[in-house]
Scaffold this motif. Structure first.
Motif, PDB file in Angstrom:
ATOM      1  N   UNK A 125      24.776 -27.424 -34.725  1.00  0.00           N
ATOM      2  CA  UNK A 125      25.862 -28.266 -34.241  1.00  0.00           C
ATOM      3  C   UNK A 125      27.164 -27.709 -34.816  1.00  0.00           C
ATOM      4  N   UNK A 126      28.241 -27.762 -34.040  1.00  0.00           N
ATOM      5  CA  UNK A 126      29.486 -27.166 -34.514  1.00  0.00           C
ATOM      6  C   UNK A 126      30.091 -27.916 -35.698  1.00  0.00           C
ATOM      7  N   UNK A 127      29.778 -29.210 -35.794  1.00  0.00           N
ATOM      8  CA  UNK A 127      30.336 -29.985 -36.907  1.00  0.00           C
ATOM      9  C   UNK A 127      29.278 -30.223 -37.991  1.00  0.00           C
ATOM     10  N   UNK A 128      28.331 -29.265 -38.114  1.00  0.00           N
ATOM     11  CA  UNK A 128      27.186 -29.536 -38.994  1.00  0.00           C
ATOM     12  C   UNK A 128      27.578 -29.708 -40.454  1.00  0.00           C
ATOM     13  N   UNK A 129      28.744 -29.127 -40.854  1.00  0.00           N
ATOM     14  CA  UNK A 129      29.116 -29.254 -42.261  1.00  0.00           C
ATOM     15  C   UNK A 129      29.588 -30.668 -42.613  1.00  0.00           C
ATOM     16  N   UNK A 130      29.882 -31.463 -41.575  1.00  0.00           N
ATOM     17  CA  UNK A 130      30.336 -32.839 -41.849  1.00  0.00           C
ATOM     18  C   UNK A 130      29.180 -33.844 -41.728  1.00  0.00           C
ATOM     19  N   UNK A 131      28.003 -33.351 -41.344  1.00  0.00           N
ATOM     20  CA  UNK A 131      26.866 -34.250 -41.159  1.00  0.00           C
ATOM     21  C   UNK A 131      25.979 -34.210 -42.409  1.00  0.00           C
ATOM     22  N   UNK A 132      25.528 -35.376 -42.829  1.00  0.00           N
ATOM     23  CA  UNK A 132      24.770 -35.452 -44.076  1.00  0.00           C
ATOM     24  C   UNK A 132      23.443 -34.679 -43.992  1.00  0.00           C
ATOM     25  N   UNK A 133      22.707 -34.894 -42.931  1.00  0.00           N
ATOM     26  CA  UNK A 133      21.426 -34.178 -42.777  1.00  0.00           C
ATOM     27  C   UNK A 133      21.422 -33.431 -41.446  1.00  0.00           C
ATOM     28  N   UNK A 135      20.653 -30.956 -38.398  1.00  0.00           N
ATOM     29  CA  UNK A 135      19.422 -30.353 -37.876  1.00  0.00           C
ATOM     30  C   UNK A 135      19.786 -29.344 -36.777  1.00  0.00           C
ATOM     31  N   UNK A 136      18.856 -28.451 -36.493  1.00  0.00           N
ATOM     32  CA  UNK A 136      19.065 -27.501 -35.398  1.00  0.00           C
ATOM     33  C   UNK A 136      18.675 -28.208 -34.099  1.00  0.00           C
ATOM     34  N   UNK A 137      19.442 -27.938 -33.070  1.00  0.00           N
ATOM     35  CA  UNK A 137      19.211 -28.620 -31.797  1.00  0.00           C
ATOM     36  C   UNK A 137      18.156 -27.863 -30.966  1.00  0.00           C
ATOM     37  N   UNK A 138      16.983 -27.653 -31.579  1.00  0.00           N
ATOM     38  CA  UNK A 138      15.902 -26.916 -30.905  1.00  0.00           C
ATOM     39  C   UNK A 138      14.714 -27.857 -30.765  1.00  0.00           C
ATOM     40  N   UNK A 139      14.263 -28.066 -29.546  1.00  0.00           N
ATOM     41  CA  UNK A 139      13.153 -29.011 -29.395  1.00  0.00           C
ATOM     42  C   UNK A 139      11.833 -28.339 -29.773  1.00  0.00           C
ATOM     43  N   UNK A 140      10.891 -29.165 -30.229  1.00  0.00           N
ATOM     44  CA  UNK A 140       9.618 -28.657 -30.762  1.00  0.00           C
ATOM     45  C   UNK A 140       8.857 -27.799 -29.765  1.00  0.00           C
TER      46      UNK A 140
END
Ligand SMILES: Nc1ncnc2c1ncn2[C@@H]1O[C@H](COP(=O)(O)OP(=O)(O)OP(=O)(O)O)[C@@H](O)[C@H]1O
Length: 165
Positions: A125-133, A135-140
């Protein structure tokens, strides 16, 4: 009757689409000139200095043991980090194993063979540094997830710069 038919046909089609996508991802991870890479390993391993040799040995042991691990390589500019990472990739890829190389920026991604940005490859995610946990946006069940499961090593170049992009 027609619905049974359509179910019978639709399932294999969706699996085969997934398999095609997986194979495409897989091939892009393995599509290297094996002979050329093997030669570069033969030429460059003897050139490694003691510190590079230690990192190379530790990394290759972790790959071969398959136990996983997280390693950080931090050294001043021009001390041979890229040289070493290229050699690790060149050692793993001719074995038909997948070695993924990603970097925090497009410019850094030009330094390693087959390297793409971490954002693109890992669907960060482009704002991943502002998110607490984050995750990669890749489905299982995606092709990329299968590739990552089969991957022997992921090298993230310039990881200390990742927060800037
Ligand atoms: N063991 C070695 N034998 C021969 N040449 C080497 C060796 N290690 C590094 N080099 C060469 O030294 C130069 C600098 O190495 P490299 O680009 O790998 O450094 P770096 O640590 O990645 O630098 P930066 O942090 O600025 O990206 C390159 O031309 C590389 O080919």
């Amino acid at each position: 009757m027609s619905s049974i038919k359509s179910k019978a046909w639709s399932r294999p089609r969706s699996n085969s689409r997934l398999n095609d996508a997986f194979n495409r991802e897989l091939e892009s991870g393995r599509d290297y000139y094996r002979h050329e890479l093997s030669q570069s390993v033969q030429t460059n391993v003897p050139l490694l200095n003691p510190q590079q040799r230690e990192v190379y040995g530790t990394s290759m042991k972790a790959v071969d043991d398959g136990k996983g691990g997280l390693f950080f390589l931090y050294d001043p500019g021009g001390t041979g980090k890229t040289f070493l990472m290229s050699l690790i990739l060149a050692t793993i890829r001719p074995r038909s194993d997948i070695a993924v190389a990603v970097a925090s920026s497009v410019i850094a991604a030009t330094l390693l063979k087959g390297c793409r940005t971490a954002h693109t490859t890992l669907k960060l995610l482009f704002n991943f540094q502002t998110i607490k946990q984050p995750t990669c946006n890749i489905s299982k069940n995606s092709a990329m997830a299968k590739v990552l499961i089969a991957t022997k090593i992921i090298i993230l170049d310039e990881c200390t710069m990742a927060h800037m992009f």
